[in-house]
Design a protein around this motif. Sequence first.
Motif, PDB file in Angstrom:
ATOM      1  N   ALA A   1       0.907  -1.337   0.219  1.00 18.83           N
ATOM      2  CA  ALA A   1       0.341  -0.210  -0.137  1.00 18.83           C
ATOM      3  C   ALA A   1       0.825   0.934   0.028  1.00 18.83           C
ATOM      4  N   SER A   2       1.624   0.844   1.139  1.00 23.73           N
ATOM      5  CA  SER A   2       2.514   2.287   1.307  1.00 23.73           C
ATOM      6  C   SER A   2       2.956   2.817  -0.333  1.00 23.73           C
ATOM      7  N   ARG A   3       3.652   1.966  -1.179  1.00 18.12           N
ATOM      8  CA  ARG A   3       4.588   2.314  -2.302  1.00 18.12           C
ATOM      9  C   ARG A   3       3.324   3.237  -3.065  1.00 18.12           C
ATOM     10  N   PHE A   4       2.054   3.027  -3.341  1.00 19.47           N
ATOM     11  CA  PHE A   4       0.901   3.254  -4.215  1.00 19.47           C
ATOM     12  C   PHE A   4       0.264   4.929  -2.858  1.00 19.47           C
ATOM     13  N   GLY A   5       1.465   5.409  -2.118  1.00 19.90           N
ATOM     14  CA  GLY A   5       0.796   6.469  -1.751  1.00 19.90           C
ATOM     15  C   GLY A   5      -0.767   6.511  -0.989  1.00 19.90           C
ATOM     16  N   LEU A   6      -0.940   4.413  -0.115  1.00 18.19           N
ATOM     17  CA  LEU A   6      -1.904   4.264   0.566  1.00 18.19           C
ATOM     18  C   LEU A   6      -1.958   4.068   1.541  1.00 18.19           C
ATOM     19  N   PRO A   7      -2.969   4.178   2.910  1.00 17.23           N
ATOM     20  CA  PRO A   7      -2.286   3.830   4.198  1.00 17.23           C
ATOM     21  C   PRO A   7      -2.594   2.312   4.461  1.00 17.23           C
ATOM     22  N   ALA A   8      -2.192   1.689   5.426  1.00 20.44           N
ATOM     23  CA  ALA A   8      -1.995   0.114   5.502  1.00 20.44           C
ATOM     24  C   ALA A   8      -3.303  -0.665   5.597  1.00 20.44           C
ATOM     25  N   ALA A   9      -4.501   0.236   5.666  1.00 27.82           N
ATOM     26  CA  ALA A   9      -5.922  -0.429   5.762  1.00 27.82           C
ATOM     27  C   ALA A   9      -6.244  -0.440   4.058  1.00 27.82           C
TER      28      ALA A   9
END
Length: 336
Positions: free
Chosen positions: A47-55
């Motif tokens: 998720a972090s690779r796409f700038g998104l939160p872990a959830a």
Amino acid sequence: MGTHSRFDAFRALADRRGRPGVRLLDALTEEAAAGHAPVETWAPETASRFGLPAASALGPATFYADLAAPHGRRHVRVCTAAACFAARAGGHVSEVEQALDVATDHVTTDGEVSLQGVRCLGYCYAGPACLDGDTPCTGPTLADQLTGQALPCDPPIPAADATGAPVVLAGVVEDRDAWRAWPAVLRAGTPEQVLGEVAASGLRGRGGAGFPVAAKWAAAGRSPGTVVVANGDEGDPGSYADRLLMEADPGRVLEGLALACFACGGGRGVVLVRSEYPRALATMRMAVERARADGHLGRRVHGTDVDLDIEVVEGSGSYVAGEETALRGRFESSCP
């Protein structure tokens, strides 16, 4: 305040991040297939690779069976649904576990073999069944097939028509070509005429509720941005009609979807295919490419003002995947 003016946190986040939803799901699928570590160890990083939160990654990675299941280099799926259970009173599962030396929903310590329990492979007529990778194995010698002591058994779906004038099975039992109605409807018909003919036919959904198809199509209201979904995610006991149609007559499936898009005012159609149906997935994708090459899809289809494209999407192994709210994130994320 109208529904269209409400703040939509999902859309706002997708807009800020460049609508990465589809890329995230694809990345999660690749990560799941690459190893057998628990999802909690790799989903947040994905998720972090796409700038998104872990959830945003932990949600689908823990819900969808194909993502949550451990994967070895050889991945076998064994059907645990009603028809296969009834075929051997469930004994086939322990036989497969012994043959592969791994418990269901586990992977061997060397990461070589994994076994996933799934609910329906569309072989209810020939169970019990497994998928060894994408190779079907069915029948009482299942364990022998998986260990190489017997050849994989993959009998075709029995299909017959007693009406004398097949419609749904026209391309299966009579080898009748698809895409006959579509060009004529585009050139001389209207969405209202299509809806009227569907209503007059009395056509109903085959999912169990028997809901009138014309009423469902009319409910779309020809709203801008309408996406029409052909849901190929069947899984009820004894259900393999979707697999038969997608594998044996994919052009007719696509033509029906095209007509539905025309009637609903949708410029985009989607075919959802279960991951447990790898042959149907490949067949439908080839059929879409053929339809584009033949001019049935694309810009200004058959010289008209209609633009239409269709894509095929693979499911991830959990049943709640085909209705509109579950599909929303996937398809809104991929829209420009």
